[in-house]
Motif scaffolding. Structure first.
Motif, PDB file in Angstrom:
ATOM      1  N   PHE A 191       0.826  -1.207   0.000  1.00 24.38           N
ATOM      2  CA  PHE A 191       0.000   0.000   0.000  1.00 24.38           C
ATOM      3  C   PHE A 191       0.858   1.254   0.000  1.00 24.38           C
ATOM      4  O   PHE A 191       0.625   2.185  -0.783  1.00 24.38           O
ATOM      5  N   ALA A 192       1.856   1.322   0.878  1.00 25.00           N
ATOM      6  CA  ALA A 192       2.707   2.509   0.957  1.00 25.00           C
ATOM      7  C   ALA A 192       3.440   2.738  -0.361  1.00 25.00           C
ATOM      8  O   ALA A 192       3.558   3.878  -0.829  1.00 25.00           O
ATOM      9  N   LYS A 193       3.914   1.668  -0.976  1.00 19.52           N
ATOM     10  CA  LYS A 193       4.650   1.811  -2.241  1.00 19.52           C
ATOM     11  C   LYS A 193       3.730   2.306  -3.356  1.00 19.52           C
ATOM     12  O   LYS A 193       4.143   3.117  -4.196  1.00 19.52           O
ATOM     13  N   GLU A 194       2.496   1.840  -3.346  1.00 11.21           N
ATOM     14  CA  GLU A 194       1.541   2.306  -4.368  1.00 11.21           C
ATOM     15  C   GLU A 194       1.130   3.752  -4.109  1.00 11.21           C
ATOM     16  O   GLU A 194       1.018   4.564  -5.032  1.00 11.21           O
ATOM     17  N   ALA A 195       0.915   4.095  -2.852  1.00  6.90           N
ATOM     18  CA  ALA A 195       0.420   5.438  -2.513  1.00  6.90           C
ATOM     19  C   ALA A 195       1.484   6.503  -2.700  1.00  6.90           C
ATOM     20  O   ALA A 195       1.197   7.592  -3.222  1.00  6.90           O
ATOM     21  N   PHE A 196       2.714   6.229  -2.280  1.00  8.59           N
ATOM     22  CA  PHE A 196       3.755   7.251  -2.266  1.00  8.59           C
ATOM     23  C   PHE A 196       4.841   7.038  -3.314  1.00  8.59           C
ATOM     24  O   PHE A 196       5.591   7.970  -3.622  1.00  8.59           O
ATOM     25  N   GLY A 197       4.940   5.828  -3.850  1.00  6.41           N
ATOM     26  CA  GLY A 197       5.981   5.492  -4.810  1.00  6.41           C
ATOM     27  C   GLY A 197       7.126   4.765  -4.114  1.00  6.41           C
ATOM     28  O   GLY A 197       7.452   5.040  -2.959  1.00  6.41           O
ATOM     29  N   GLU A 198       7.736   3.837  -4.830  1.00  2.87           N
ATOM     30  CA  GLU A 198       8.814   3.031  -4.234  1.00  2.87           C
ATOM     31  C   GLU A 198      10.008   3.895  -3.846  1.00  2.87           C
ATOM     32  O   GLU A 198      10.684   3.630  -2.855  1.00  2.87           O
ATOM     33  N   GLU A 199      10.288   4.948  -4.640  1.00  2.00           N
ATOM     34  CA  GLU A 199      11.412   5.826  -4.324  1.00  2.00           C
ATOM     35  C   GLU A 199      11.220   6.478  -2.957  1.00  2.00           C
ATOM     36  O   GLU A 199      12.164   6.557  -2.153  1.00  2.00           O
ATOM     37  N   VAL A 200      10.011   6.943  -2.688  1.00  3.23           N
ATOM     38  CA  VAL A 200       9.730   7.608  -1.415  1.00  3.23           C
ATOM     39  C   VAL A 200       9.832   6.617  -0.259  1.00  3.23           C
ATOM     40  O   VAL A 200      10.437   6.910   0.785  1.00  3.23           O
ATOM     41  N   VAL A 201       9.250   5.425  -0.424  1.00  3.46           N
ATOM     42  CA  VAL A 201       9.287   4.433   0.653  1.00  3.46           C
ATOM     43  C   VAL A 201      10.720   4.015   0.949  1.00  3.46           C
ATOM     44  O   VAL A 201      11.128   3.930   2.115  1.00  3.46           O
ATOM     45  N   GLU A 202      11.510   3.777  -0.087  1.00  2.00           N
ATOM     46  CA  GLU A 202      12.909   3.404   0.118  1.00  2.00           C
ATOM     47  C   GLU A 202      13.677   4.518   0.839  1.00  2.00           C
ATOM     48  O   GLU A 202      14.453   4.268   1.762  1.00  2.00           O
ATOM     49  N   HIS A 203      13.442   5.756   0.414  1.00  4.19           N
ATOM     50  CA  HIS A 203      14.144   6.900   0.986  1.00  4.19           C
ATOM     51  C   HIS A 203      13.812   7.063   2.466  1.00  4.19           C
ATOM     52  O   HIS A 203      14.712   7.199   3.309  1.00  4.19           O
TER      53      HIS A 203
END
Length: 453
Positions: A413-425
């Motif tokens: 959910f977090a990766k879809e909502a915010f993008g994988e770049e944001v979640v990784e960062h």
């Protein structure tokens, strides 16, 4: 708030000489530059200015942290473009001859909003909201502790033995407010004159704890006001030789400080939460029900956006006015989600975020969760009535940052909502916070083990 035309007059009359051009880092700290007013009018207002992108990879001590793909030594720590959002232009009334403007951060190469900047993350959710012709109104209720020591004294004392502004619990007591009115009245006036409309101030449950509430607004201006509020309160306290802290849990034996989030969705000028369906004592719409369901469901996935520090989680103690269980109720302060108001004022209050949250991230997490609930038609659990602290069968909030990080990092959910770049960062950011704590010797350890182990 002031317009650019207003500012031009103030600059010409030498009533404004300095412009604070600022943005927030991941901690929610206001960073940026002070700009000569004439230079701002001639250049910055049209072309913006620049800042080093290490500021979105540094830790609390301003050390550049390795391991980010966004910015690192190999890439040379370049610049991002700070673009003033003129809708945020205001007098900083507590500063001499100073105005302030908040900025969006723009990627110099892509010419798009910098994906990992907190304000950009909230604006992405507003784009999703706009697709459904919806708008969001919000408010954040900030609590803080007022102390008689100034910041330098507190630092030199290692933050031990500080003197709170109160000496017994005075929740809602007018006399407590009177004793501290020299400070509180000043910040109320400064906020009002700086474009942050004030509603009330009051004593809170902790020793020297207070709450000053500002009027609700659309969600992005509300997040901006939250940032200005904190800056004003800290800088006025500093100028007066006292201090305030927005730590989520300032003292083990005192109440934590929250930033309760109130939120409602609106469509065509009307509150979209209003409806005829019965939810216990509450009447609401499908949008209300599904938004509430999604907001509750995805708390574990986005918990670090509500509780970003080690200290944040010390607040989640049963019987302490802070929520510990994922449940909702109507006008019940033991619930993580408290539904309040009726008709046009019907809204959901999330009591999970602490006063240390970054409002852009907390609002973005709230919106993303609720909007996913609408898309997925997530049904909320049944309304709970009674003492939720005593309801051990209910799912609880994550109790430590170490517990919350992998839930966020591995969340589809977090990766879809915010993008994988944001979640990784941000996962890297929160891991560094946890690592620094794991490697530090605390006062608790010294007191416990120095002699007796």
């Amino acid at each position: 708030m002031i317009t650019l035309e207003n500012l031009a007059v103030l600059v010409k009359e030498e009533r404004v000489e300095t412009i604070v051009v600022a943005f927030t880092d991941h901690y929610g700290r206001l960073l940026g530059k002070r700009v000569d007013a004439d230079y701002f009018m001639d250049s910055v207002v049209h072309d913006g200015t620049h800042g080093c992108n290490y500021l979105l990879t540094s830790d609390m001590e301003m050390n550049p942290v390795p391991g980010y793909t966004y910015a690192n030594w190999e890439l040379g720590y370049g610049d991002f473009h700070m673009v003033p959002d003129l809708s945020t232009l205001r007098l900083a009334d507590w500063l001499d001859k100073t105005a302030m403007v908040l900025c969006d951060l723009v990627d110099e190469k892509k010419h798009t909003l910098d994906a990992v900047a907190p304000r950009s993350i909230l604006k992405k959710q507003l784009e999703v909201l706009k697709q459904d012709d919806l708008s969001c109104f919000a408010a954040s209720e900030l609590e803080y502790y007022l102390l008689e020591d100034n910041y330098r004294q507190a630092f030199e004392k290692n933050y031990q033995g500080l003197k709170p502004a109160g000496y017994y619990l005075e929740d809602y007591h007018i006399m407590q407010g009177t004793r501290n009115e020299g400070y509180t009245a000043k910040v109320r006036r400064h906020l009002k004159k700086s474009g942050v409309p004030v509603e009330t101030s009051k004593g809170e449950w902790g020793l020297g704890q207070h709450e000053l509430n500002v009027r609700y607004a659309e969600v992005l201006p509300m997040a901006d006001n939250h940032i200005v509020y904190k800056q004003c309160l800290k800088e006025v306290a500093d100028a007066m030789g006292i201090s305030v802290t927005f730590m989520a849990k300032f003292a083990t034996d005192q109440a934590g400080s929250s930033s309760h989030i109130h939120m409602s969705l609106w469509k065509e000028g009307k509150n979209a939460f209003i409806g005829d369906q019965e939810f216990g004592p509450v009447k609401g719409s499908d949008i209300f029900r599904w938004f509430l369901g999604g907001w509750i469901k995805y708390v574990p996935d986005v918990m670090p956006f509500y509780a970003p520090t080690i200290n944040s989680y010390k607040r989640f103690v049963d019987g302490s006015w802070a929520p510990t269980r994922l449940a909702w109720s109507y006008d019940n302060r033991t619930a993580g989600f408290r539904v309040v108001g009726n008709g046009p004022s019907l809204r959901i209050e999330c009591r999970i975020p602490g006063a240390d949250c970054n409002p852009y991230l907390a609002f973005a997490a709230s919106l993303a969760s609720g909007l996913a609930g609408i898309r997925e038609q997530v049904e909320p659990p049944a309304i709970f009535e009674g003492d939720i602290y005593a309801a051990a069968h209910l799912p609880r909030v994550p109790y430590t940052l170490a517990e919350a990080i992998p839930l966020f990092e591995n969340s589809p959910f977090a990766k879809e909502a915010f993008g994988e770049e944001v979640v990784e960062h941000y996962a890297h950011f929160f891991k560094k916070e946890q690592q620094d704590y794991n490697q530090s010797v605390t006062d608790w350890e010294t007191k416990r083990y120095f002699e007796r182990i």
